[in-house]
Design an enzyme around this catalytic site. Structure first.
Site, short mmCIF file in Angstrom:
data_model
loop_
_atom_site.label_atom_id
_atom_site.label_comp_id
_atom_site.label_asym_id
_atom_site.label_seq_id
_atom_site.Cartn_x
_atom_site.Cartn_y
_atom_site.Cartn_z
N HIS A 131 0.72 -3.45 -2.06
CA HIS A 131 -0.34 -2.92 -3.07
C HIS A 131 0.55 -2.82 -3.94
O HIS A 131 2.61 -2.93 -3.96
CB HIS A 131 -0.35 -1.73 -2.23
N ARG A 161 0.43 10.71 0.38
CA ARG A 161 0.33 9.92 1.85
C ARG A 161 0.09 10.25 3.01
O ARG A 161 1.39 10.65 2.97
CB ARG A 161 0.88 9.00 0.93
N HIS A 186 4.52 -4.01 -2.74
CA HIS A 186 5.18 -3.54 -1.61
C HIS A 186 4.06 -3.21 -0.27
O HIS A 186 3.29 -2.94 -1.08
CB HIS A 186 6.57 -2.84 -2.08
N ASP A 229 4.26 -0.60 2.96
CA ASP A 229 5.27 0.41 3.13
C ASP A 229 6.45 0.11 4.09
O ASP A 229 6.06 -0.28 4.87
CB ASP A 229 3.74 1.76 3.19
C1 SIN Z 1 1.98 4.22 -2.43
O1 SIN Z 1 3.01 3.54 -2.69
O2 SIN Z 1 1.85 4.34 -1.30
C2 SIN Z 1 1.65 4.95 -3.88
C3 SIN Z 1 0.72 4.16 -4.70
C4 SIN Z 1 0.11 4.65 -6.07
O3 SIN Z 1 0.85 6.11 -6.11
O4 SIN Z 1 -0.75 4.41 -6.44
#
Ligand code: SIN
Length: 315
Positions: free
Chosen positions: A265, A282, A115, A117
């Site tokens: 990602h 994050r 996805h 974000d």
């Molecule tokens: C995310 O999707 O921002 C998290 C990625 C992760 O947990 O490695």
């Protein structure tokens, strides 16, 4: 490839990690205010490598926010799942934040979980900055893919075809699924839906990216349901081709900083087969409204744009 200086003015090193995406930056301390030339050099490296990795940056929440704020306005931690108490800009990425999502057997496909974000918002965050705190000794890697090279590697007739398309991105429970926990009911109560171009023109570089966030993009506007499904599967499979990706092995103190306008990602799922804990935090930076090659902007179909955390705190 050997490390090289990224600019004439900044004194740190960039070590590319794959042909098309990802570079590790060393020789800079993110826990202190950066000089303007360092900010410029990091921004330039971000545009080139799409995701940057830093090691041994042991930051508090306050330092994480201060580092992020040098690159843009911070959003609230997460528009649906909220934020860490007392830290409106920090979103907790803990191992079990989504462990019991929905009843029933999920349909897993090679692109499941990939996805970009919050693309269900009309102005998805332009960048995300993720810092590792508790990291398993093995497992738990994150992967990113470069959506610009994915666009460029499509055949010319297909590029021309997708240039004119738009898609519906939705943050909602899977069709027919019944929520079983706080995660599911948060999604049910905060549905976000937006229409974005399938090809997004980068506002800084003018590059075209295949903007097909597999987790959120549900339908191509104007196509019959079967046409839409088959084309989406082709595009999702294409953007997650291994040669467009980089895989990052976390350590405590690692930071990943990525451009959501040109990447998707994949969070790890192997951690659920291991007993180790995993905790990251994050921040996300307020983004603009995407624009397609025809100049048309995205439109919101349901829910609100992602505002700045500061503005939300005042209202
Ligand atoms: C995310 O999707 O921002 C998290 C990625 C992760 O947990 O490695």
């Amino acid at each position: 490839m050997s490390a090289a200086r990224i600019t004439e003015e900044a004194e740190f090193q960039v070590s590319p990690l794959s042909a098309h995406i990802g570079a590790e930056i060393s020789g800079v301390d993110l826990t202190r205010p950066l000089e303007q030339k360092e900010v410029r050099a990091i921004r330039a490296a971000l545009l080139k490598w799409r995701v940057l990795f830093f090691r041994e940056q042991f930051m508090s929440h306050e330092q994480h926010v201060a580092f992020s704020a040098q690159f843009g306005e911070l959003t609230v931690g997460h528009p649906v799942f909220g934020h860490v108490e007392g830290h409106p800009q920090i979103y907790s990425i803990s191992k079990f934040r989504r462990a019991t999502r929905f009843e029933g057997q999920p349909l897993l496909r090679p692109w499941t979980g990939w996805h970009t974000d919050v693309t269900a918002a009309v102005n998805p965050p332009f960048a995300s900055i993720l810092r590792g705190v508790t990291i398993p000794p093995y497992g738990g890697d994150t992967q990113w893919t470069n959506l610009v090279i994915a666009y460029e590697k499509l055949s010319e007739p297909l590029r021309k075809f997708v240039d004119g398309l738009r898609g519906v991105h939705r943050f909602a429970p899977p069709q027919g699924a019944k929520g079983t926990d706080a995660f599911a009911s948060a999604v049910e109560q905060h549905t976000l839906v937006s229409e974005h171009p399938i090809v997004r023109v980068h506002p800084e570089t003018g590059e075209r990216a295949l903007y097909v966030s597999p987790g959120f993009l549900k339908q191509i506007v104007g196509l019959a349901p079967r046409e839409s499904q088959v084309l989406l599967e082709l595009l999702w499979e294409h953007v997650t081709r291994p040669e467009f990706t980089v895989r990052f092995k976390w350590e405590a103190g690692s930071v990943a900083f990525w451009d959501n306008r040109t990447t998707a990602h994949l969070a790890p799922t192997d951690i659920f087969d291991l007993d180790f804990d995993r905790q990251l935090y994050r921040t996300t930076l307020v983004g603009d409204v995407p624009v397609g090659p025809d100049g048309r902007t995205s439109v919101s179909l349901e829910g609100s744009p992602m505002g700045a955390a500061a503005a939300i705190a005042l209202n």
